[in-house]
Design a protein around this motif. Structure first.
Motif: not given
Ligand SMILES: Nc1ncnc2c1ncn2[C@@H]1O[C@H](COP(=O)(O)OP(=O)(O)O)[C@@H](O)[C@H]1O
Ligand SMILES: [Mg+2]
Length: 277
Positions: A236-242
């Motif tokens: 549902i969501e993929t992003a750099p951790t920060i």
């Protein structure tokens, strides 16, 4: 090197099902639905989702321990789903897995040393007993266990020590890529941190790429470069951790984050700082 992708997963899907019989109706279950992500060389990629969301299924499909129903998995630009057995066997030593339950990951009747040696025999047959023994001792040292652990049995080790032995067993064949399937979920907080720090050190030392699977965002800020959130078999969501910590887009992610922010003590403080960046 950092920008080259090691693993590309496209539209990965898994349907579990029984074949059905006269008495048992055929039943199918969509465990993983059209999941896509890429992992760059040297990266730690977190795959997070509640229990039953399909994380282990993805980890095992990536290593071809179970077969995908649909989709494609490319490792260093080569589709592994169409690889023949011989080619896949060669690749197997490059891709290893660390299991959550270090208790059942070891045979209770064999010594730790014999079991660390096992993959070496399987992938790099070298019959010289002295060489093999020294190799195991070297691996024990790499993961912070003394040489006398060679002759111990799994039940004589603590959970953290067994997880260290599991890491030694995976690393003995010099892999490039490790699937870490909830490697610290069963461990006490202080031991968790030790194992995560060991994994961070080993990643630098051996240029490893990690797929880190976990059921919450605990440790993710500390450990992962990128995070993918899985819910009911779908990403549902993929992003750099920060970015994910700063601005979670999805409700499920927000819920996972708020449970961390209510943590007490140093860890809670750490995450509060992360999310305030
Ligand atoms: N071998 C199997 N046969 C049938 N269903 C399975 C099998 N393994 C897992 N499942 C089901 O697939 C879903 C995802 O499981 P799993 O990948 O183990 O999730 P997670 O690792 O996120 O807890 C669950 O509903 C689980 O019950
Ligand atoms: Mg699992």
């Amino acid at each position: 090197m950092q920008n080259e992708s090691l693993l590309d997963v496209q539209g990965l899907t898994k349907v579990y099902g029984n074949k059905g019989s006269l008495f048992v109706p055929r039943k199918e279950m969509l465990a993983v639905n059209n999941v896509s992500f890429s992992i760059k060389k040297g990266e730690t990629f977190g795959l997070i989702g509640e229990s039953g969301s399909g994380k282990t299924t993805i980890g095992r499909m990536v290593l071809r321990l179970i077969e995908a129903t649909a989709g494609d998995i490319q490792y260093e630009g080569k589709s592994i789903l169409s690889m023949k057995k011989g080619e896949m066997d060669k690749l197997r030593s490059e891709m290893q897995i660390i299991f959550q339950d270090s208790g059942s990951a070891f045979n209770p009747r064999k010594t730790i040393g014999e079991q660390i040696l096992h993959p070496l025999n399987k992938f790099h047959s070298n019959s010289d007993a002295g060489y093999q023994y020294n190799k195991v001792i070297e691996m024990l040292d790499v993961v912070g266990l003394r040489a006398d652990f060679y002759h111990r049995y799994p039940h004589e080790l603590s959970g953290g020590q067994r997880q260290r032995a599991g890491i030694a067993r995976a690393l003995i064949v010099k892999p490039k890529f490790l699937v870490l399937d909830e490697p610290v979920s069963a461990l006490d907080v202080s031991v968790k941190a030790q194992i995560i720090n060991l994994l961070i050190d080993l990643q630098k030392e051996f240029q490893l790429t990690y797929l880190f699977i976990a059921h919450n965002l605990d440790l993710v800020a500390y450990f992962c470069d990128k995070v993918a959130v899985l819910s009911k078999g779908e990403l549902i969501e993929t992003a750099p951790t920060i970015e994910l910590f700063r601005k979670p887009k999805h409700e499920v992610t927000q819920k996972l984050l708020s449970s961390i922010l209510t943590l007490d003590g140093d860890l809670g403080e750490y995450y509060r700082k992360q999310s305030a960046i």
